[in-house]
Design a protein around this motif. Structure first.
Motif, mmCIF file in Angstrom:
data_model
loop_
_atom_site.group_PDB
_atom_site.id
_atom_site.type_symbol
_atom_site.label_atom_id
_atom_site.label_comp_id
_atom_site.label_asym_id
_atom_site.label_seq_id
_atom_site.Cartn_x
_atom_site.Cartn_y
_atom_site.Cartn_z
ATOM 1 N N GLN A 124 -3.336 -0.215 12.410
ATOM 2 C CA GLN A 124 -2.920 0.552 11.239
ATOM 3 C C GLN A 124 -2.254 -0.324 10.189
ATOM 4 O O GLN A 124 -2.259 0.021 9.014
ATOM 5 N N ILE A 125 -1.689 -1.455 10.607
ATOM 6 C CA ILE A 125 -1.139 -2.406 9.640
ATOM 7 C C ILE A 125 -2.276 -3.141 8.942
ATOM 8 O O ILE A 125 -2.276 -3.328 7.716
ATOM 9 N N LEU A 126 -3.270 -3.560 9.720
ATOM 10 C CA LEU A 126 -4.409 -4.291 9.160
ATOM 11 C C LEU A 126 -5.273 -3.416 8.268
ATOM 12 O O LEU A 126 -5.879 -3.887 7.310
ATOM 13 N N ASP A 135 -6.060 6.995 12.483
ATOM 14 C CA ASP A 135 -6.726 6.572 13.718
ATOM 15 C C ASP A 135 -5.689 6.048 14.714
ATOM 16 O O ASP A 135 -5.520 4.839 14.866
ATOM 17 N N PRO A 136 -4.991 6.947 15.423
ATOM 18 C CA PRO A 136 -4.004 6.488 16.399
ATOM 19 C C PRO A 136 -4.696 5.830 17.592
ATOM 20 O O PRO A 136 -5.836 6.168 17.927
ATOM 21 N N PRO A 137 -4.041 4.876 18.248
ATOM 22 C CA PRO A 137 -4.661 4.211 19.401
ATOM 23 C C PRO A 137 -4.808 5.165 20.582
ATOM 24 O O PRO A 137 -3.995 6.063 20.777
ATOM 25 N N ARG A 138 -5.867 4.954 21.347
ATOM 26 C CA ARG A 138 -6.063 5.755 22.558
ATOM 27 C C ARG A 138 -5.300 5.103 23.711
ATOM 28 O O ARG A 138 -5.302 3.887 23.871
ATOM 29 N N GLU A 174 0.832 -1.206 0.000
ATOM 30 C CA GLU A 174 0.000 0.000 0.000
ATOM 31 C C GLU A 174 0.864 1.253 0.000
ATOM 32 O O GLU A 174 0.533 2.252 -0.644
ATOM 33 N N ALA A 175 1.987 1.205 0.706
ATOM 34 C CA ALA A 175 2.913 2.341 0.703
ATOM 35 C C ALA A 175 3.485 2.550 -0.698
ATOM 36 O O ALA A 175 3.637 3.691 -1.160
ATOM 37 N N PHE A 202 -2.321 5.853 6.138
ATOM 38 C CA PHE A 202 -1.928 6.639 4.973
ATOM 39 C C PHE A 202 -2.907 7.751 4.602
ATOM 40 O O PHE A 202 -2.483 8.776 4.072
ATOM 41 N N GLN A 203 -4.187 7.547 4.845
ATOM 42 C CA GLN A 203 -5.172 8.555 4.455
ATOM 43 C C GLN A 203 -5.351 9.566 5.594
ATOM 44 O O GLN A 203 -5.857 9.215 6.662
#
Length: 204
Positions: A40-42, A54-57, A14-15, A48-49
């Motif tokens: 974020q890997i899954l 969506d960083p983890p809380r 994807e990168a 990337f967008q």
């Protein structure tokens, strides 16, 4: 584990797509910009967008469980939760139940003859939390078997018991808390610490 070989490869692809080799070089050259979670890997779009990042809380550490100090804490992440659920409810339901992961904290405390654990999870929506709680309900019905008794505790809390094992599942809006008490023949404090590796974070 096959996670880095399959899902890691898909992430790198994807990168590369639309960004080329420079995007991959950038990942290696800037560790501070590495994916913050297996989520974020899954779901590469959550890395990337820009509008879907969506960083983890961060879920606070747990100092003690029922008066017993914790000695190990960890972060499971979406992938570990998926793998755990899949063994009991199947891949399809496990995938639905683990998507929408927002953060978690697993803590373990040792007392003579037993272990106490608490898993605090946060989810993107109340529906995500509900799907996870429903999958956990199925999981423990399988793990504890037909001999387990079931009852409702405080509002939003379900309790499963069998012999000297007790599981409490509580859902509140976008949070799900799982607490478990189980016997442990070799849990004698110092001996237990020697058997368990130091605390680390699986998801980081």
């Amino acid at each position: 584990t096959f996670f880095p070989h399959i899902h890691g490869t898909a992430f790198v692809q994807e990168a590369w797509r639309g960004r080329g080799a420079k995007a991959i070089d950038a990942l290696y050259e800037a560790p501070e910009k590495w994916p913050a979670s297996t989520e974020q890997i899954l779901h590469p779009e959550k890395y990337f967008q820009r509008d879907r990042i969506d960083p983890p809380r961060e879920v606070p550490e747990v100092a003690e469980i029922q008066g017993t100090p914790t000695f190990q804490q960890d972060v499971l992440g979406e992938w570990m939760i998926y793998a755990w659920l899949a063994s009991y409810v199947g891949p399809a339901e496990a995938r639905r139940a683990s998507e929408g992961w927002g953060g978690d904290r697993l803590a373990i405390a040792v007392k003579p003859g037993g272990l106490s654990s608490r898993l605090q999870t946060e989810w993107d929506t109340a529906r995500d939390a509900q799907e996870f709680a429903q999958a956990l309900t199925k999981l423990f019905k399988v793990r504890l078997g037909k001999e387990a008794s079931f009852r409702e505790g405080d509002p939003g809390t379900l309790i499963y018991e069998r012999d000297d094992r007790r599981v409490s599942l509580r859902r509140m809006d976008r949070s799900v808390e799982l607490s478990e008490e189980m016997p442990c023949a070799f849990c004698t404090g110092s001996e237990m610490r020697e058997r368990v590796r130091p605390t680390r974070k699986n998801d980081e």
